[in-house]
Design an enzyme around this catalytic site. Structure first.
Site, PDB file in Angstrom:
ATOM      1  N   ARG A   1      -4.425  22.777 -12.803  1.00  0.00           N
ATOM      2  CA  ARG A   1      -3.318  21.940 -13.317  1.00  0.00           C
ATOM      3  C   ARG A   1      -3.527  21.613 -14.797  1.00  0.00           C
ATOM      4  NH1 ARG A   1      -0.377  16.738 -10.304  1.00  0.00           N
ATOM      5  NH2 ARG A   1       0.989  16.209 -12.051  1.00  0.00           N
TER       6      ARG A   1
ATOM      7  N   GLU B   1      -5.277  17.755  -9.953  1.00  0.00           N
ATOM      8  CA  GLU B   1      -5.831  18.137 -11.250  1.00  0.00           C
ATOM      9  C   GLU B   1      -7.347  18.279 -11.259  1.00  0.00           C
ATOM     10  OE1 GLU B   1      -3.645  16.730 -14.701  1.00  0.00           O
ATOM     11  OE2 GLU B   1      -5.494  16.721 -15.862  1.00  0.00           O
TER      12      GLU B   1
ATOM     13  N   HIS C   1      -1.132  13.873 -27.599  1.00  0.00           N
ATOM     14  CA  HIS C   1      -1.279  12.468 -27.192  1.00  0.00           C
ATOM     15  C   HIS C   1      -1.814  11.617 -28.338  1.00  0.00           C
ATOM     16  CE1 HIS C   1      -1.347  13.317 -22.612  1.00  0.00           C
ATOM     17  NE2 HIS C   1      -0.189  12.791 -22.971  1.00  0.00           N
TER      18      HIS C   1
ATOM     19  N   LYS D   1       6.318  24.145 -13.073  1.00  0.00           N
ATOM     20  CA  LYS D   1       5.533  22.908 -12.926  1.00  0.00           C
ATOM     21  C   LYS D   1       5.153  22.705 -11.461  1.00  0.00           C
ATOM     22  CE  LYS D   1       4.151  18.481 -13.551  1.00  0.00           C
ATOM     23  NZ  LYS D   1       4.127  17.251 -14.286  1.00  0.00           N
TER      24      LYS D   1
ATOM     25  N   HIS E   1      -1.452  19.032 -25.479  1.00  0.00           N
ATOM     26  CA  HIS E   1      -1.466  17.600 -25.172  1.00  0.00           C
ATOM     27  C   HIS E   1      -2.668  16.845 -25.729  1.00  0.00           C
ATOM     28  CE1 HIS E   1       1.973  18.529 -22.765  1.00  0.00           C
ATOM     29  NE2 HIS E   1       2.088  17.296 -22.337  1.00  0.00           N
TER      30      HIS E   1
ATOM     31  N   ARG F   1       0.819  -1.237   0.000  1.00  0.00           N
ATOM     32  CA  ARG F   1       0.000   0.000   0.000  1.00  0.00           C
ATOM     33  C   ARG F   1       0.838   1.266   0.000  1.00  0.00           C
ATOM     34  NH1 ARG F   1      -2.711  -2.695   4.047  1.00  0.00           N
ATOM     35  NH2 ARG F   1      -4.434  -3.965   3.257  1.00  0.00           N
TER      36      ARG F   1
ATOM     37  N   LYS G   1       2.264  12.118 -10.275  1.00  0.00           N
ATOM     38  CA  LYS G   1       1.494  11.206 -11.137  1.00  0.00           C
ATOM     39  C   LYS G   1       2.387  10.025 -11.513  1.00  0.00           C
ATOM     40  CE  LYS G   1      -1.621  14.293 -13.677  1.00  0.00           C
ATOM     41  NZ  LYS G   1      -1.979  14.716 -15.047  1.00  0.00           N
TER      42      LYS G   1
ATOM     43  N   ASN H   1      -1.884  20.988 -19.783  1.00  0.00           N
ATOM     44  CA  ASN H   1      -2.316  20.147 -20.913  1.00  0.00           C
ATOM     45  C   ASN H   1      -2.241  20.865 -22.255  1.00  0.00           C
ATOM     46  OD1 ASN H   1      -2.833  18.149 -19.104  1.00  0.00           O
ATOM     47  ND2 ASN H   1      -5.031  18.514 -18.991  1.00  0.00           N
TER      48      ASN H   1
ATOM     49  N   HIS I   1       7.234  12.005 -27.006  1.00  0.00           N
ATOM     50  CA  HIS I   1       6.154  12.777 -26.387  1.00  0.00           C
ATOM     51  C   HIS I   1       6.291  14.290 -26.660  1.00  0.00           C
ATOM     52  CE1 HIS I   1       3.170  13.927 -23.411  1.00  0.00           C
ATOM     53  NE2 HIS I   1       4.059  14.739 -22.875  1.00  0.00           N
TER      54      HIS I   1
ATOM     55  N   GLU J   1       8.470  20.805 -23.389  1.00  0.00           N
ATOM     56  CA  GLU J   1       7.698  21.082 -22.165  1.00  0.00           C
ATOM     57  C   GLU J   1       8.132  22.414 -21.545  1.00  0.00           C
ATOM     58  OE1 GLU J   1       5.122  19.309 -21.364  1.00  0.00           O
ATOM     59  OE2 GLU J   1       5.461  17.267 -22.127  1.00  0.00           O
TER      60      GLU J   1
HETATM   61  N1  LIG Z   1       4.216  11.457 -14.543  1.00  0.00           N
HETATM   62  C1  LIG Z   1       4.194  12.534 -15.279  1.00  0.00           C
HETATM   63  O1  LIG Z   1       3.709  13.580 -14.850  1.00  0.00           O
HETATM   64  C2  LIG Z   1       4.806  12.490 -16.637  1.00  0.00           C
HETATM   65  C3  LIG Z   1       5.018  13.678 -17.347  1.00  0.00           C
HETATM   66  C4  LIG Z   1       5.651  13.613 -18.596  1.00  0.00           C
HETATM   67  C5  LIG Z   1       6.052  12.380 -19.099  1.00  0.00           C
HETATM   68  N2  LIG Z   1       5.815  11.238 -18.388  1.00  0.00           N
HETATM   69  C6  LIG Z   1       6.219   9.923 -18.905  1.00  0.00           C
HETATM   70  O2  LIG Z   1       7.639   9.938 -19.059  1.00  0.00           O
HETATM   71  C7  LIG Z   1       8.007   9.000 -20.048  1.00  0.00           C
HETATM   72  C8  LIG Z   1       9.044   9.629 -20.952  1.00  0.00           C
HETATM   73  O3  LIG Z   1      10.127  10.041 -20.185  1.00  0.00           O
HETATM   74  P1  LIG Z   1      11.525  10.431 -20.851  1.00  0.00           P
HETATM   75  O4  LIG Z   1      11.270  11.311 -21.997  1.00  0.00           O
HETATM   76  O5  LIG Z   1      12.390  10.882 -19.751  1.00  0.00           O
HETATM   77  O6  LIG Z   1      12.014   9.041 -21.499  1.00  0.00           O
HETATM   78  P2  LIG Z   1      12.822   7.779 -20.950  1.00  0.00           P
HETATM   79  O7  LIG Z   1      12.705   7.590 -19.499  1.00  0.00           O
HETATM   80  O8  LIG Z   1      12.429   6.670 -21.829  1.00  0.00           O
HETATM   81  O9  LIG Z   1      14.332   8.181 -21.274  1.00  0.00           O
HETATM   82  C9  LIG Z   1      14.713   8.400 -22.616  1.00  0.00           C
HETATM   83  C10 LIG Z   1      16.007   7.665 -22.962  1.00  0.00           C
HETATM   84  O10 LIG Z   1      17.102   8.357 -22.381  1.00  0.00           O
HETATM   85  C11 LIG Z   1      17.927   7.455 -21.664  1.00  0.00           C
HETATM   86  N3  LIG Z   1      18.568   8.246 -20.609  1.00  0.00           N
HETATM   87  C12 LIG Z   1      18.030   8.648 -19.450  1.00  0.00           C
HETATM   88  N4  LIG Z   1      18.869   9.460 -18.799  1.00  0.00           N
HETATM   89  C13 LIG Z   1      19.983   9.561 -19.563  1.00  0.00           C
HETATM   90  C14 LIG Z   1      21.203  10.278 -19.430  1.00  0.00           C
HETATM   91  N5  LIG Z   1      21.438  11.089 -18.391  1.00  0.00           N
HETATM   92  N6  LIG Z   1      22.127  10.154 -20.412  1.00  0.00           N
HETATM   93  C15 LIG Z   1      21.885   9.368 -21.501  1.00  0.00           C
HETATM   94  N7  LIG Z   1      20.739   8.689 -21.672  1.00  0.00           N
HETATM   95  C16 LIG Z   1      19.803   8.781 -20.724  1.00  0.00           C
HETATM   96  C17 LIG Z   1      16.999   6.382 -21.214  1.00  0.00           C
HETATM   97  O11 LIG Z   1      17.674   5.195 -20.895  1.00  0.00           O
HETATM   98  C18 LIG Z   1      16.102   6.247 -22.422  1.00  0.00           C
HETATM   99  O12 LIG Z   1      16.719   5.433 -23.377  1.00  0.00           O
HETATM  100  C19 LIG Z   1       6.736   8.607 -20.775  1.00  0.00           C
HETATM  101  O13 LIG Z   1       6.381   7.304 -20.382  1.00  0.00           O
HETATM  102  C20 LIG Z   1       5.708   9.618 -20.270  1.00  0.00           C
HETATM  103  O14 LIG Z   1       4.403   9.067 -20.237  1.00  0.00           O
HETATM  104  C21 LIG Z   1       5.219  11.286 -17.174  1.00  0.00           C
HETATM  105 ZN   LIG Z   2       3.824  16.405 -21.603  1.00  0.00          ZN
END
Ligand SMILES: NC(=O)c1ccc[n+]([C@@H]2O[C@H](COP(=O)([O-])OP(=O)(O)OC[C@H]3O[C@@H](n4cnc5c(N)ncnc54)[C@H](O)[C@@H]3O)[C@@H](O)[C@H]2O)c1
Ligand SMILES: [Zn+2]
Length: 375
Positions: A239, A235, A250, A225, A246, A123, A145, A243, A266, A187
């Site tokens: 918040r 949200e 999306h 943010k 988005h 939990r 999130k 979007n 993204h 972003e």
């Molecule tokens: N929770 C939220 O509020 C929120 C907001 C935006 C995005 N997201 C989610 O985040 C995800 C995308 O995140 P992302 O864009 O960070 O992608 P990711 O986590 O897939 O990272 C992108 C790539 O970069 C590599 N990497 C990471 N750090 C590195 C570094 N310092 N040097 C070299 N390579 C590195 C990773 O191994 C990966 O191959 C999606 O699943 C999206 O839905 C969530």
């Molecule tokens: Zn986004």
């Protein structure tokens, strides 16, 4: 915002703090030793973050020397229920208890997945997020999130599970590739557009290859943010400002996954969504044309064009309908009234959304296919 003794910026993001700066890992060491005092620590990363960032993390945070690492494969596919099952089992087999802590070292995939696994194990056990991508630093690791994907639908299953705190150490970006960096810049542009015209101007002019110049802008974006989340952690209302770009973004992300074209990250999809969104803002009488032109010019200069056919619009609109945020009968968009000011819940019809996509298609009409000159 306040500053710690080490000159680290501290922002409140509703249910958790965000710390940013050069000295942030030293703050993490202090917090682990003095406040958090976990019984045990696991560090979750992917092969890249464990290879490129883990060494620096434990060098600056000796308290993590004995922590066990857990590696998942990099990429969106790891946000999957079977990966969760493996992680829950791994924690249970190694005796993780309620006082155990999970440090999520990685991009949005690692913090979304790790946050979800930790938020549901017994939990909920505590997490600390240490984002290593720009997307993570200014967005994914802030706000609590968490989610995994199911049946090909992104973020279908998840929960709000704020970390104990998020520690943003911009130097981790040294090894990040250009395409991933630009992904996060989208972003940052959004943060300026919906909330802070000065930030938009600064991001627009920033030399993106220069980490020293970028670092204060990362702090500003993370601060925006955090502030928006602080006002509306779950949200219910404001918040939704975040979007902007988005709703269409999306759907384009999902659309790109279905087709033969290069997939869209993204941020790349959101950039197209922001071009469409600024057009809709102008078309519906909220935004001046000169503002729309400036936004479009900047975004089209930053990202490779994505080739859309007029026949694609139908499918993209269908995908918008299946997005969990869109209610029956028409869409609700976040749009701009000026650079730095946005309004939420603006009704937009499917026909208007299709016109916006067509506007983007015509703007990029003469461009070569993205694969010809992919970064
Ligand atoms: N929770 C939220 O509020 C929120 C907001 C935006 C995005 N997201 C989610 O985040 C995800 C995308 O995140 P992302 O864009 O960070 O992608 P990711 O986590 O897939 O990272 C992108 C790539 O970069 C590599 N990497 C990471 N750090 C590195 C570094 N310092 N040097 C070299 N390579 C590195 C990773 O191994 C990966 O191959 C999606 O699943 C999206 O839905 C969530
Ligand atoms: Zn986004």
């Amino acid at each position: 915002m306040s500053k710690t003794r080490l000159g680290v910026e501290r922002h409140d993001a509703g249910e958790h703090a965000v710390l940013i700066g050069e000295g942030v890992l030293v703050e993490l060491e202090r917090a682990l030793e003095q406040d958090l005092r976990p019984s045990r620590v696991f560090i979750l990363g992917d092969e890249n973050t464990l290879d490129l960032c883990y060494g620096e993390l434990v060098r600056q945070v000796p308290a993590l020397n004995d922590a066990q690492t857990i590696e998942v494969r990099s990429g969106e596919r790891s946000k999957d229920i079977e990966v969760c099952r493996a992680l829950w089992s791994h924690l249970a087999e190694r005796g993780a208890d309620r006082a155990t802590m999970l440090v999520c070292l990685g991009g949005g995939v690692v913090t979304d997945l790790g946050g979800f696994v930790a938020g549901t194990y017994m939990r909920g056990i505590r997490t600390v997020h240490v984002p290593t991508t720009l997307m993570g630093m200014v967005d994914a690791a802030i706000g609590g999130k968490t989610a995994i994907d199911l049946m090909g639908i992104k973020n279908l299953v998840g929960l709000f599970a704020p970390p104990a705190a998020t520690y943003v150490y911009p130097r981790f970006l040294r090894t990040l590739g250009k395409r991933e960096l630009l992904n996060g810049v989208a972003e940052m542009v959004k943060h300026g557009l919906v909330r802070d015209a000065d930030h938009w101007n600064a991001v627009r002019r920033a030399p993106l290859h220069d980490l020293d110049a970028l670092a204060p802008l990362i702090a500003r974006s993370a601060g925006i943010k955090a502030a928006v989340v602080q006002e509306d952690p779950r949200e219910g209302g404001s918040r939704k400002l975040l979007n902007f770009g988005h709703t269409i973004g999306h759907a384009l992300e999902a659309f790109a996954l279905e087709g033969a074209q290069r997939s869209l990250l993204h941020g790349e999809a959101v950039a197209i969504g922001m071009v469409c969104g600024s057009w809709l803002s102008w078309r519906l009488g909220h935004l001046e044309r000169t503002r729309m032109d400036a936004i479009q010019e900047h975004l089209l200069g930053l990202f490779q064009p994505f080739v859309l056919q007029a026949t694609d619009h139908h499918r993209v609109i269908e995908l918008m309908r299946s997005d969990k945020k869109n209610k029956e009968g028409g869409f609700r968009f976040t749009l701009l009234t000026d650079i730095g000011r946005a309004i939420t819940d603006v009704p937009v019809t499917a026909a208007q959304a299709a016109d916006a996509l067509d506007h983007y298609r015509l703007l990029t009409h003469d461009a070569r296919p993205a694969d010809d000159h992919a970064a």
